[in-house]
Design a protein around this motif. Structure first.
Motif, PDB file in Angstrom:
ATOM      1  N   ASP A 176       1.227  -1.016   0.523  1.00 55.35           N
ATOM      2  CA  ASP A 176       0.017   0.255   0.114  1.00 55.35           C
ATOM      3  C   ASP A 176       1.020   1.071   0.078  1.00 55.35           C
ATOM      4  O   ASP A 176       2.091   0.806   0.700  1.00 55.35           O
ATOM      5  CB  ASP A 176      -1.119   0.140   1.370  1.00 55.35           C
ATOM      6  CG  ASP A 176      -2.323   0.531   1.125  1.00 55.35           C
ATOM      7  OD1 ASP A 176      -2.460   1.500  -0.356  1.00 55.35           O
ATOM      8  OD2 ASP A 176      -3.262   0.845   2.147  1.00 55.35           O
ATOM      9  N   ASP A 177       0.109   2.598  -0.938  1.00 55.26           N
ATOM     10  CA  ASP A 177       1.235   3.821  -0.648  1.00 55.26           C
ATOM     11  C   ASP A 177       2.467   3.643  -1.378  1.00 55.26           C
ATOM     12  O   ASP A 177       3.434   4.236  -1.049  1.00 55.26           O
ATOM     13  CB  ASP A 177       1.705   4.408   0.890  1.00 55.26           C
ATOM     14  CG  ASP A 177      -0.091   4.386   1.530  1.00 55.26           C
ATOM     15  OD1 ASP A 177      -0.956   4.353   1.192  1.00 55.26           O
ATOM     16  OD2 ASP A 177      -0.544   4.031   2.797  1.00 55.26           O
ATOM     17  N   GLU A 232      -4.827   4.439  -6.281  1.00 53.85           N
ATOM     18  CA  GLU A 232      -5.290   4.949  -5.874  1.00 53.85           C
ATOM     19  C   GLU A 232      -6.057   6.277  -5.796  1.00 53.85           C
ATOM     20  O   GLU A 232      -4.753   7.132  -6.107  1.00 53.85           O
ATOM     21  CB  GLU A 232      -5.265   4.216  -4.184  1.00 53.85           C
ATOM     22  CG  GLU A 232      -3.837   4.581  -3.438  1.00 53.85           C
ATOM     23  CD  GLU A 232      -4.396   4.386  -2.343  1.00 53.85           C
ATOM     24  OE1 GLU A 232      -4.215   3.595  -1.659  1.00 53.85           O
ATOM     25  OE2 GLU A 232      -2.820   4.889  -1.010  1.00 53.85           O
TER      26      GLU A 232
HETATM   27 MG    MG Z   1      -3.334   3.360   0.171  1.00 55.57          MG
END
Ligand code: MG
Ligand code: C2E
Ligand code: MG
Ligand code: MG
Length: 278
Positions: A176-177, A232
């Motif tokens: 993530d990220d 995202e």
């Molecule tokens: Mg994220």
């Protein structure tokens, strides 16, 4: 909280600091009861195939409706829960509840669950995942775990062992990220995972050729190493179209849908998969 108090002490303590500390102390105390009193609930944000515009799954996002303070953002209470260790119990509940929901969705719609590095340090992390799958009946292939980049993840030992066992089970892992940590590229070498989740700062705040080159670079690199990509923070059609052109696999963002209650997601699925979204 102690660490934060120390930081404040070294630069001088202001009334605003006191207000922040009081709130943190309050949230910390109240969070212990939030689980038992059903104040936590889940919302789901659709993940969309950028080419076909069909929904392929959803990310599970935690919400806390505090009886007096109203809605508290996970960005505020997750770090607190990580400091106190409460994230372990909360995370276990999220895992169970998310798998149970996903069982109500048609095959092969997937569910992604955010997992804190603190959970990965727990001896019973694998048992928690296996129990959630067994209890719900959800096939492992429909569960995806999102881990945020952090030093604690890159550290060898338990985390890597757990990741290996998750993969044997068939649970997919995404970083993530991606792109915001200081050692992003070393993940490709050091960790087995399937999905690169490109941080929204590259997507939402996209403001020129440098950002677009970075996006294209991350996507190209990930694909050349056999990873899937998901972006995202997609907030407009131009960004969705550009990412699709760059070959990005999936997308997520307000342009397609905000995070929504489980019932709304189920309704969206039965209606939206007759047509494209976004
Ligand atoms: Mg994220
Ligand atoms: P994340 O996993 O990176 O989740 C993405 C965040 O971006 C979510 O915020 C989501 O609502 C928001 N978002 C999605 N699309 C857009 C968009 O188009 N524009 C904008 N401006 N924002 C968008 P949220 O729900 O507040 O969650 C914040 C963070 O809290 C998450 O970041 C995740 O790190 C953490 N979190 C949430 N639920 C859980 C959980 O169950 N367990 C753990 N450990 N962490 C969680
Ligand atoms: Mg996430
Ligand atoms: Mg995050």
């Amino acid at each position: 909280i102690q660490a934060r108090t120390n930081r404040m002490a070294t630069r001088g303590f202001t009334p605003a600091d006191q207000v922040a500390l009081d709130r943190q102390g309050r949230l910390d105390r109240d969070l212990r009861q939030a689980l038992d009193r059903n104040q936590l609930h889940l919302v789901f944000q659709p993940q969309v195939d950028l080419r076909s515009r069909r929904i392929t799954g959803a990310e599970t996002l935690l919400r806390w409706k505090h009886p007096e303070l109203g809605m508290i953002s996970p960005a505020e209470f997750i770090p607190l829960a990580e400091e106190t260790g409460l994230i372990v119990d909360i995370g276990r509940w999220v895992m169970w509840a998310a798998c149970e929901q996903a069982m109500l969705w048609p095959e092969p719609i997937t569910v992604a669950v955010n997992v804190s590095p603190v959970q990965f340090q727990q001896a019973d992390m694998m048992a928690t995942v296996e129990a959630a799958l067994r209890r719900s009946g959800l096939p492992a292939s429909r569960l995806e775990l999102e881990i945020t980049e952090s030093e604690r993840i890159a550290e060898p030992g338990r985390t890597r062992a757990v990741i290996g066992r998750l993969q044997e089970l068939g649970v997919r892992l995404s970083i993530d990220d991606f792109g915001t940590g200081y050692s992003s590229l070393s993940y490709f070498r050091d960790l087995p995972f399937e999905i690169v989740k490109i941080d929204q700062s590259f997507v939402r705040g996209r403001s020129g050729p440098t950002d677009d080159a970075l996006l294209a670079g991350i996507i190209g690199l990930a694909h050349s190493l056999g990873k899937m990509t998901i972006a995202e923070g997609i907030e407009d059609e131009a960004t969705a179209a550009m990412l699709a052109k760059m070959g990005c696999t999936l997308g997520q963002g307000y342009h397609f849908s905000r995070p929504i209650p489980a019932a709304d997601f189920a309704a969206l699925l039965s209606e939206a998969n007759k047509r494209a979204i976004g």
